[in-house]
Write an enzyme that holds these catalytic residues in place. Structure first.
Site, PDB file in Angstrom:
ATOM      1  N   LYS A 114      26.919  30.033  51.666  1.00  0.00           N
ATOM      2  CA  LYS A 114      28.069  30.416  50.834  1.00  0.00           C
ATOM      3  C   LYS A 114      29.379  30.012  51.517  1.00  0.00           C
ATOM      4  O   LYS A 114      30.254  29.384  50.917  1.00  0.00           O
ATOM      5  CB  LYS A 114      28.034  31.925  50.566  1.00  0.00           C
ATOM      6  CG  LYS A 114      29.242  32.464  49.848  1.00  0.00           C
ATOM      7  CD  LYS A 114      29.393  31.896  48.454  1.00  0.00           C
ATOM      8  CE  LYS A 114      30.809  32.030  47.958  1.00  0.00           C
ATOM      9  NZ  LYS A 114      31.040  31.437  46.660  1.00  0.00           N
TER      10      LYS A 114
ATOM     11  N   GLU B 265      27.388  34.559  45.369  1.00  0.00           N
ATOM     12  CA  GLU B 265      27.824  34.143  44.036  1.00  0.00           C
ATOM     13  C   GLU B 265      28.674  32.879  44.155  1.00  0.00           C
ATOM     14  O   GLU B 265      29.570  32.804  44.963  1.00  0.00           O
ATOM     15  CB  GLU B 265      28.631  35.286  43.401  1.00  0.00           C
ATOM     16  CG  GLU B 265      29.054  34.990  41.980  1.00  0.00           C
ATOM     17  CD  GLU B 265      27.890  34.470  41.148  1.00  0.00           C
ATOM     18  OE1 GLU B 265      26.928  35.215  40.939  1.00  0.00           O
ATOM     19  OE2 GLU B 265      27.941  33.304  40.713  1.00  0.00           O
TER      20      GLU B 265
ATOM     21  N   CYS C  18      39.104  33.155  47.555  1.00  0.00           N
ATOM     22  CA  CYS C  18      37.926  32.790  48.353  1.00  0.00           C
ATOM     23  C   CYS C  18      38.148  31.716  49.406  1.00  0.00           C
ATOM     24  O   CYS C  18      37.739  31.888  50.554  1.00  0.00           O
ATOM     25  CB  CYS C  18      36.813  32.342  47.420  1.00  0.00           C
ATOM     26  SG  CYS C  18      36.230  33.694  46.400  1.00  0.00           S
TER      27      CYS C  18
HETATM   28  P1  NAD Z   1      37.637  42.373  43.603  1.00  0.00           P
HETATM   29  O1  NAD Z   1      38.638  42.851  44.570  1.00  0.00           O
HETATM   30  O2  NAD Z   1      38.068  41.818  42.293  1.00  0.00           O
HETATM   31  O3  NAD Z   1      36.588  43.532  43.297  1.00  0.00           O
HETATM   32  C1  NAD Z   1      35.994  44.331  44.271  1.00  0.00           C
HETATM   33  C2  NAD Z   1      35.923  45.750  43.749  1.00  0.00           C
HETATM   34  O4  NAD Z   1      35.125  46.560  44.623  1.00  0.00           O
HETATM   35  C3  NAD Z   1      37.279  46.466  43.672  1.00  0.00           C
HETATM   36  O5  NAD Z   1      37.537  46.845  42.331  1.00  0.00           O
HETATM   37  C4  NAD Z   1      37.125  47.698  44.584  1.00  0.00           C
HETATM   38  O6  NAD Z   1      37.788  48.851  44.083  1.00  0.00           O
HETATM   39  C5  NAD Z   1      35.617  47.892  44.566  1.00  0.00           C
HETATM   40  N1  NAD Z   1      35.093  48.670  45.692  1.00  0.00           N
HETATM   41  C6  NAD Z   1      35.297  48.462  47.020  1.00  0.00           C
HETATM   42  N2  NAD Z   1      34.587  49.363  47.735  1.00  0.00           N
HETATM   43  C7  NAD Z   1      33.924  50.142  46.852  1.00  0.00           C
HETATM   44  C8  NAD Z   1      33.017  51.234  46.978  1.00  0.00           C
HETATM   45  N3  NAD Z   1      32.620  51.704  48.174  1.00  0.00           N
HETATM   46  N4  NAD Z   1      32.539  51.793  45.865  1.00  0.00           N
HETATM   47  C9  NAD Z   1      32.907  51.339  44.641  1.00  0.00           C
HETATM   48  N5  NAD Z   1      33.743  50.308  44.453  1.00  0.00           N
HETATM   49  C10 NAD Z   1      34.246  49.711  45.548  1.00  0.00           C
HETATM   50  O7  NAD Z   1      36.769  41.280  44.384  1.00  0.00           O
HETATM   51  P2  NAD Z   1      35.961  40.035  43.759  1.00  0.00           P
HETATM   52  O8  NAD Z   1      36.862  38.885  43.537  1.00  0.00           O
HETATM   53  O9  NAD Z   1      35.111  40.521  42.641  1.00  0.00           O
HETATM   54  O10 NAD Z   1      35.059  39.633  45.010  1.00  0.00           O
HETATM   55  C11 NAD Z   1      33.981  40.448  45.413  1.00  0.00           C
HETATM   56  C12 NAD Z   1      33.190  39.685  46.454  1.00  0.00           C
HETATM   57  O11 NAD Z   1      32.634  38.498  45.879  1.00  0.00           O
HETATM   58  C13 NAD Z   1      34.011  39.216  47.658  1.00  0.00           C
HETATM   59  O12 NAD Z   1      33.208  39.282  48.802  1.00  0.00           O
HETATM   60  C14 NAD Z   1      34.308  37.758  47.317  1.00  0.00           C
HETATM   61  O13 NAD Z   1      34.495  36.973  48.479  1.00  0.00           O
HETATM   62  C15 NAD Z   1      33.050  37.333  46.602  1.00  0.00           C
HETATM   63  N6  NAD Z   1      33.220  36.240  45.644  1.00  0.00           N
HETATM   64  C16 NAD Z   1      34.308  36.199  44.845  1.00  0.00           C
HETATM   65  C17 NAD Z   1      34.433  35.172  43.911  1.00  0.00           C
HETATM   66  C18 NAD Z   1      35.645  35.087  43.017  1.00  0.00           C
HETATM   67  O14 NAD Z   1      35.790  34.050  42.365  1.00  0.00           O
HETATM   68  N7  NAD Z   1      36.490  36.083  42.923  1.00  0.00           N
HETATM   69  C19 NAD Z   1      33.448  34.210  43.794  1.00  0.00           C
HETATM   70  C20 NAD Z   1      32.337  34.296  44.612  1.00  0.00           C
HETATM   71  C21 NAD Z   1      32.236  35.322  45.537  1.00  0.00           C
HETATM   72  C1  UDX Z   2      35.918  28.922  44.320  1.00  0.00           C
HETATM   73  C2  UDX Z   2      34.612  28.107  44.272  1.00  0.00           C
HETATM   74  O1  UDX Z   2      34.796  26.980  43.418  1.00  0.00           O
HETATM   75  C3  UDX Z   2      33.465  28.975  43.758  1.00  0.00           C
HETATM   76  O2  UDX Z   2      32.248  28.263  43.820  1.00  0.00           O
HETATM   77  C4  UDX Z   2      33.369  30.198  44.638  1.00  0.00           C
HETATM   78  O3  UDX Z   2      32.350  31.061  44.176  1.00  0.00           O
HETATM   79  C5  UDX Z   2      34.683  30.956  44.669  1.00  0.00           C
HETATM   80  O4  UDX Z   2      35.728  30.079  45.117  1.00  0.00           O
HETATM   81  P1  UDX Z   2      37.704  29.674  42.521  1.00  0.00           P
HETATM   82  O5  UDX Z   2      38.493  30.142  43.691  1.00  0.00           O
HETATM   83  O6  UDX Z   2      37.522  30.587  41.366  1.00  0.00           O
HETATM   84  O7  UDX Z   2      36.236  29.267  42.989  1.00  0.00           O
HETATM   85  O8  UDX Z   2      38.406  28.363  41.946  1.00  0.00           O
HETATM   86  P2  UDX Z   2      38.272  26.795  42.123  1.00  0.00           P
HETATM   87  O9  UDX Z   2      38.109  26.202  40.797  1.00  0.00           O
HETATM   88  O10 UDX Z   2      37.312  26.438  43.147  1.00  0.00           O
HETATM   89  O11 UDX Z   2      39.735  26.439  42.617  1.00  0.00           O
HETATM   90  C6  UDX Z   2      40.245  26.926  43.849  1.00  0.00           C
HETATM   91  C7  UDX Z   2      41.612  26.354  44.100  1.00  0.00           C
HETATM   92  O12 UDX Z   2      41.521  24.955  44.344  1.00  0.00           O
HETATM   93  C8  UDX Z   2      42.582  26.502  42.928  1.00  0.00           C
HETATM   94  O13 UDX Z   2      43.856  26.851  43.417  1.00  0.00           O
HETATM   95  C9  UDX Z   2      42.595  25.139  42.273  1.00  0.00           C
HETATM   96  O14 UDX Z   2      43.781  24.850  41.596  1.00  0.00           O
HETATM   97  C10 UDX Z   2      42.414  24.251  43.496  1.00  0.00           C
HETATM   98  N1  UDX Z   2      41.820  22.949  43.152  1.00  0.00           N
HETATM   99  C11 UDX Z   2      40.569  22.868  42.649  1.00  0.00           C
HETATM  100  C12 UDX Z   2      42.550  21.791  43.388  1.00  0.00           C
HETATM  101  O15 UDX Z   2      43.692  21.852  43.846  1.00  0.00           O
HETATM  102  N2  UDX Z   2      41.968  20.594  43.093  1.00  0.00           N
HETATM  103  C13 UDX Z   2      40.711  20.468  42.597  1.00  0.00           C
HETATM  104  O16 UDX Z   2      40.268  19.334  42.370  1.00  0.00           O
HETATM  105  C14 UDX Z   2      39.984  21.657  42.364  1.00  0.00           C
END
Ligand code: NAD
Ligand code: UDX
Length: 466
Positions: A224, A169, A280
């Site tokens: 990723k 994602e 991330c």
């Molecule tokens: P999060 O912590 O917000 O959510 C993860 C959820 O999974 C938690 O609520 C947890 O309770 C649940 N969980 C864990 N094990 C479980 C199980 N066995 N059964 C049911 N539920 C379970 O995490 P997130 O930010 O949504 O990130 C999820 C993944 O996506 C991570 O690998 C992260 O690196 C990736 N990712 C995150 C973002 C972002 O912007 N947050 C973007 C891209 C990718």
């Molecule tokens: C990031 C990636 O952008 C996204 O593609 C991936 O799936 C998850 O990680 P996110 O962490 O939600 O997303 O936020 P992002 O907008 O990328 O910002 C990350 C951090 O960088 C923030 O603290 C933001 O303030 C900082 N940032 C971003 C800067 O300091 N300068 C910039 O120009 C952009």
């Protein structure tokens, strides 16, 4: 394979919004989001949409129209898995805090647990979609776990088979719904052509087929990590230049604009600030560093480590500037913190630079008066507990508006680029603050001229400051 029912394991920042958008575009598919965390599921089911556990523009509307129609949130993993033709894994994969690879490798215990639950409860043919960001080759771990159960069950004549796909994602928080609706690309890695076709059939309901690319599983997983490494590297690069600007009289905004207009560089991710935060960037960089070291690529690991080092340095540098400007003493000084989330338009505080800068200020003896439009007191309390403050445990308070946060304060530190901070009432602020009053703007978002005109001393990042 026609997909009638989807289950997503993990109702967090990725699972919740992603499934809401799929449910919105695929009304014929039943989408169930399951999580172990009852409190979170209750919040997703809350009547008051303001209480959803994730704040994203446009999310409330989708949840309102789809919840309990074809979008369900529950804790019943067994039922969710049994019913599903396709299961998304959107569980957390944080950096390991102990054991082998501590501080670098991603902890995939939640992925493994989820795979075991799928292996146990799934029925018939199931496509597993790896949404979590994982170390390269995790898909094969999942496959081994699933197949070991298949063999056992098939001996007992209960047929089940699994196809594992990687589908990382790329959404960014705060823009999750628009990123999901209109992504730059959708990446699918996998071997099984039919399984890939099934996943494409879902995305192509709203995404142009040209934007859906397929690769082998390992390329998909590595892409990723690489995408996040490149983005964070740009931030460290521009932050390093911000420090040179402050010394030389160059202006970082002008430099960013000048280099960003070169098509080969591009204008995105050139905004300097207090360092990158969020769940991330650091985690995925560490994951890449671990991978490089694992394969004996020391120089590669060191190259990416430097991106993190500059980030930490930038955060420390900001505290030092505040300390020095305020006469080398923060003891009992009141500092208003504007913004606590790691960036604007989200209530997420994971790895927020604000949290680390606040820690340093508290340990210097300051009292913090915190205002963030979306982060509540409970979250801040938990964050301060988690980062193991050495001093100043209760020397902070949270305010509902920025003017109250300025009362009797000695300095304002802007740490998140909330649009509210673009147009502040500087006269009112000045009247409430102690004198001399300071403004430290680490996001270059406030109106420097207006602040100076009312007699506030200002420091803007990446600019010459007197
Ligand atoms: P999060 O912590 O917000 O959510 C993860 C959820 O999974 C938690 O609520 C947890 O309770 C649940 N969980 C864990 N094990 C479980 C199980 N066995 N059964 C049911 N539920 C379970 O995490 P997130 O930010 O949504 O990130 C999820 C993944 O996506 C991570 O690998 C992260 O690196 C990736 N990712 C995150 C973002 C972002 O912007 N947050 C973007 C891209 C990718
Ligand atoms: C990031 C990636 O952008 C996204 O593609 C991936 O799936 C998850 O990680 P996110 O962490 O939600 O997303 O936020 P992002 O907008 O990328 O910002 C990350 C951090 O960088 C923030 O603290 C933001 O303030 C900082 N940032 C971003 C800067 O300091 N300068 C910039 O120009 C952009």
């Amino acid at each position: 394979m026609e997909i009638k029912s989807i289950c997503c394991i993990g109702a967090g920042y990725v699972g919740g919004p992603t499934m809401a958008v799929i449910a919105d575009y695929c009304p014929e598919i039943k989408v169930t989001v399951v999580d172990l965390n009852t409190e979170k599921i209750n919040a997703w089911n809350s009547k008051d949409l303001k209480k959803l556990p994730v704040y994203e523009t446009g999310l409330e509307e989708i949840v309102k129209s789809k919840r309990n129609k074809n979008l369900f949130f529950c804790t019943n993993l067994e039922k969710g898995i049994k019913e599903a033709d396709m299961i998304f894994l959107a569980v957390n994969t944080p950096t390991k805090t102990s054991g082998l690879g501590k501080g670098e490798a991603s902890d995939i215990k939640w992925v493994e647990n989820a795979a075991r639950q799928i292996a146990k409860y799934a029925e018939g043919e199931t496509i597993i979609v790896e949404k979590s960001t994982v170390p390269v080759r995790t898909a094969s771990t999942i496959e081994i776990i699933l197949n070991s159960f298949t063999i056992e069950k098939n001996l007992m004549k209960a047929q089940k088979s699994f196809f594992v796909l990687s589908n990382p994602e790329f959404l960014s928080e705060g823009n999750a719904i628009s990123d999901l609706r209109n992504p730059d690309r959708v990446l699918i890695g996998g071997k099984d052509k039919e399984a890939i076709k099934s996943l494409i059939s879902i995305y192509s309901k709203w995404i142009d087929k040209d934007k859906i690319i397929t690769t082998n599983v390992w390329s998909s997983e590595l892409s990723k990590l690489t995408a996040n490494a490149f983005l964070s590297q740009r931030i460290s690069s521009i932050n390093s230049i911000s420090a040179i600007c402050e010394k030389t009289g160059a202006d970082i905004k002008e430099v960013s604009k000048a280099i960003g207009m070169d098509k080969r560089v591009g204008s995105e991710f050139l905004q300097c600030g207090p360092g990158f935060g969020g769940s991330c960037f650091k985690k995925d960089l560490l994951n890449l560093i671990y991978l490089a070291n694992f394969y004996g690529l020391k120089e590669v690991a060191e190259y990416w480590k430097a991106v993190i080092n500059i980030n930490t340095w930038q955060q420390n540098r900001i505290t030092s500037v505040i300390f020095e400007k305020m006469f080398g003493n923060l003891s009992n000084k009141k500092i208003s913190i504007f913004g606590f989330s790691f960036k604007a338009n989200t209530n997420d505080t994971r790895e927020s630079p604000a949290m680390y800068i606040c820690k340093d200020l508290l340990e210097e003896g300051a009292f913090l008066k915190i205002f963030d439009p979306k982060v509540d007191r409970d979250k801040i309390y938990k964050d301060f507990n988690n980062i193991e403050l050495k001093k100043g445990f209760s020397n902070w308070e949270v305010y509902k508006n920025y003017l109250d946060a300025c009362q009797d304060s000695d300095a304002i530190v802007i740490l998140t680029e909330w649009s509210e901070f673009k147009n502040l009432d500087w006269i009112e602020i000045r009247n409430k603050m102690n004198k001399p009053a300071w403004l430290f703007d680490t996001r270059n978002i406030s109106n420097k001229k207006q602040a100076l005109e009312v007699g506030i001393k200002t420091w803007h990042i990446g600019q010459e400051n007197t």
